[in-house]
Motif scaffolding. Sequence first.
Motif: not given
Length: 376
Positions: A139-152
């Motif tokens: 990500g960039q400073e001041g920006g946004v990141v998205r992470i996706q987690c998968l589960y059973s």
Amino acid sequence: MRFYSLISSLILSVFLLFISGAESFRWVTLPPGKNVIIPCKYKDANIQHKKYWCYHSGGEFRYCKIQAYANKTAGRVTVTDYPDQNLFTVTMRNLKTEDSGWYWCAVEIRQRTDVTVEAFQITVKSDHFLSVVESSVEGQEGGVVRIQCLYSAKYQSEQKQWCRSKDQWCYKVGRTDTSHNSAVQISDDKKNSSFSVEMSGLKKSDAGWYGCRIKDLQASVYLSISDAASEVTTISGAERTSISETTQGMISRYDHKQFSKAVTEDKTSAEDIGGNGIKIWIIVTVGLGLLIFLVCMVACIWRKKQNGNRVDSAAVQRSSTADDFVTYSTVKALSSATMDRERDVNNSFSPGSPTNKTLSPAGEDDGVIYSSVVHQ
């Protein structure tokens, strides 16, 4: 029966922690074919020592088999050391069900005195897992990141968390705002058996290892933060109209004195531009005049040259015409002896006289003279 099985598992876990000296113990469950990155932190005292990743299906560290040393790759396992961060990572690719078992992050001190940094029980099952779509995000400073987690599906009703490794601080489903770190928003999509994490207002201090966590299961993610990019603003037509209307509204709110001053300055600028325009017009006019003069001079010189060529051509023509009327004649100059013979012949000849007189050949004549006669 289940109770005794649970008690046995708990006793085994405590025993493993005791004999290995591990700082923590984790369960990692993933589906077949997935990759996993596991971070292993160590103390400053162990920076110069070799690090390695080892495995034993029965959970006994002293019998574990070394999979790979730091900064080496062996088969589907890669170990990378980061001394400046007191950290080494283990990457396992294309997991298979037979990879299930006990693993250790370890530091080699000397024989029989190696130190374990962390212990893991890794389970590879298709119906019992927790994983991430990307194990490394930027990500960039001041920006946004998205992470996706998968589960059973079996974990749909369990609490989902997003945990920071350096201080083991965990965020739960919902939104959490802090003054020192970025805001964290966790949304659980039970229908699709996944939950997403959004971190906004990123700071350089947010960089590091995180994990999607459900109960004792955790899937690790590394977050890196780069410098903020310079902004490039693109204004659409609608935005330009809005800006124009806003500007007009601001001008209408100016007092009369400020507005008059602005108009006067604009008028002065216009007069300056007009004066400069006149100067440019004069320069252009003079330049065009000089250009026309040069063109006329060149045309005159060319015309004179053409007239001279015509005169020369006429003279040549007259000369060739005169030559056509030249007539050549031959004049013979006779010697005195020849002339005397000619008189004798004329005197001796008479009509009916039988006597014949032969003339000398023409070749015996003395020089031939040519003369030219021009007919007018």
